[in-house]
Write an enzyme that holds these catalytic residues in place. Structure first.
Site, PDB file in Angstrom:
ATOM      1  N   HIS A  85      12.077  18.340 -84.528  1.00 28.02           N
ATOM      2  CA  HIS A  85      10.938  17.795 -85.267  1.00 28.02           C
ATOM      3  C   HIS A  85      11.008  18.212 -86.727  1.00 28.02           C
ATOM      4  O   HIS A  85      11.725  19.129 -87.091  1.00 28.02           O
ATOM      5  CB  HIS A  85       9.597  18.230 -84.654  1.00 28.02           C
ATOM      6  CG  HIS A  85       9.307  19.688 -84.743  1.00 28.02           C
ATOM      7  ND1 HIS A  85       9.480  20.543 -83.679  1.00 28.02           N
ATOM      8  CD2 HIS A  85       8.850  20.462 -85.752  1.00 28.02           C
ATOM      9  CE1 HIS A  85       9.142  21.770 -84.033  1.00 28.02           C
ATOM     10  NE2 HIS A  85       8.763  21.748 -85.300  1.00 28.02           N
TER      11      HIS A  85
ATOM     12  N   ARG B   9       2.598  19.658 -93.438  1.00 26.93           N
ATOM     13  CA  ARG B   9       1.238  20.204 -93.535  1.00 26.93           C
ATOM     14  C   ARG B   9       0.318  19.102 -94.047  1.00 26.93           C
ATOM     15  O   ARG B   9       0.649  18.433 -95.028  1.00 26.93           O
ATOM     16  CB  ARG B   9       1.212  21.406 -94.467  1.00 26.93           C
ATOM     17  CG  ARG B   9       1.906  22.607 -93.880  1.00 26.93           C
ATOM     18  CD  ARG B   9       1.833  23.818 -94.827  1.00 26.93           C
ATOM     19  NE  ARG B   9       2.481  24.950 -94.224  1.00 26.93           N
ATOM     20  CZ  ARG B   9       3.772  25.239 -94.338  1.00 26.93           C
ATOM     21  NH1 ARG B   9       4.549  24.457 -95.060  1.00 26.93           N
ATOM     22  NH2 ARG B   9       4.282  26.300 -93.745  1.00 26.93           N
TER      23      ARG B   9
ATOM     24  N   GLU C 240      11.030   6.818 -96.119  1.00 25.59           N
ATOM     25  CA  GLU C 240      11.974   5.746 -96.429  1.00 25.59           C
ATOM     26  C   GLU C 240      12.175   4.903 -95.178  1.00 25.59           C
ATOM     27  O   GLU C 240      12.401   5.437 -94.094  1.00 25.59           O
ATOM     28  CB  GLU C 240      13.320   6.321 -96.876  1.00 25.59           C
ATOM     29  CG  GLU C 240      14.347   5.254 -97.194  1.00 25.59           C
ATOM     30  CD  GLU C 240      15.694   5.824 -97.595  1.00 25.59           C
ATOM     31  OE1 GLU C 240      16.426   5.113 -98.292  1.00 25.59           O
ATOM     32  OE2 GLU C 240      16.015   6.964 -97.206  1.00 25.59           O
TER      33      GLU C 240
END
Length: 138
Positions: free
Chosen positions: A8, A12, A125
């Protein structure tokens, strides 16, 4: 470490509900799980396009009471492969998302990309899927 894999990426966030809504409703991900830690006052939410055992996901970390972060200049973006970059950008805009670079070829190349900004300012992106696995080619 050739058998490792990326699990992963942690971001924040200042408003967990707003971020979950963005990643699920605008980006089409699923909320996979949440975890609240009352002792240390934070909540985690994991979002992704499928089960965590099959691919990398995004961990959204909300530190209670913290509403904003300085993103600095070190972090660039997250890249996501999509089947139809033009339709994806249209859907993101229709859902209220912020497309900051319209879909089109990368400068000096043929790979089609676009950029989206999430509610906390992180850049995402988008890369046309048939080109995503090859990276940015000329």
């Amino acid at each position: 470490m050739s058998n490792g894999r990326i699990l992963h990426t942690m971001l924040r966030v200042g408003d967990l509900d707003k971020s979950i809504k963005f990643y699920t409703e605008v980006m089409g991900m699923q909320l996979l799980r949440t975890n609240e830690n009352k002792e240390y006052e934070y909540t985690l939410a994991f979002v992704g396009y499928g089960d965590e055992s099959q691919g990398a996901v995004i961990e959204l970390t909300y530190n209670w009471g913290k509403t904003e972060y300085d993103l600095g200049t070190a972090f660039g973006h997250i890249a996501i492969g999509v089947d139809d970059i033009y339709a994806t950008c249209d859907a993101i805009k229709a859902a209220g998302g912020n497309v900051t670079r319209e879909a089109g070829p990368v400068k000096g190349g043929t790979t089609h990309i676009a950029f989206v900004k999430d509610p906390d300012g992180y850049m995402i992106e988008l890369i046309q899927n048939k080109q995503a696995s090859a990276g940015l080619e000329g």
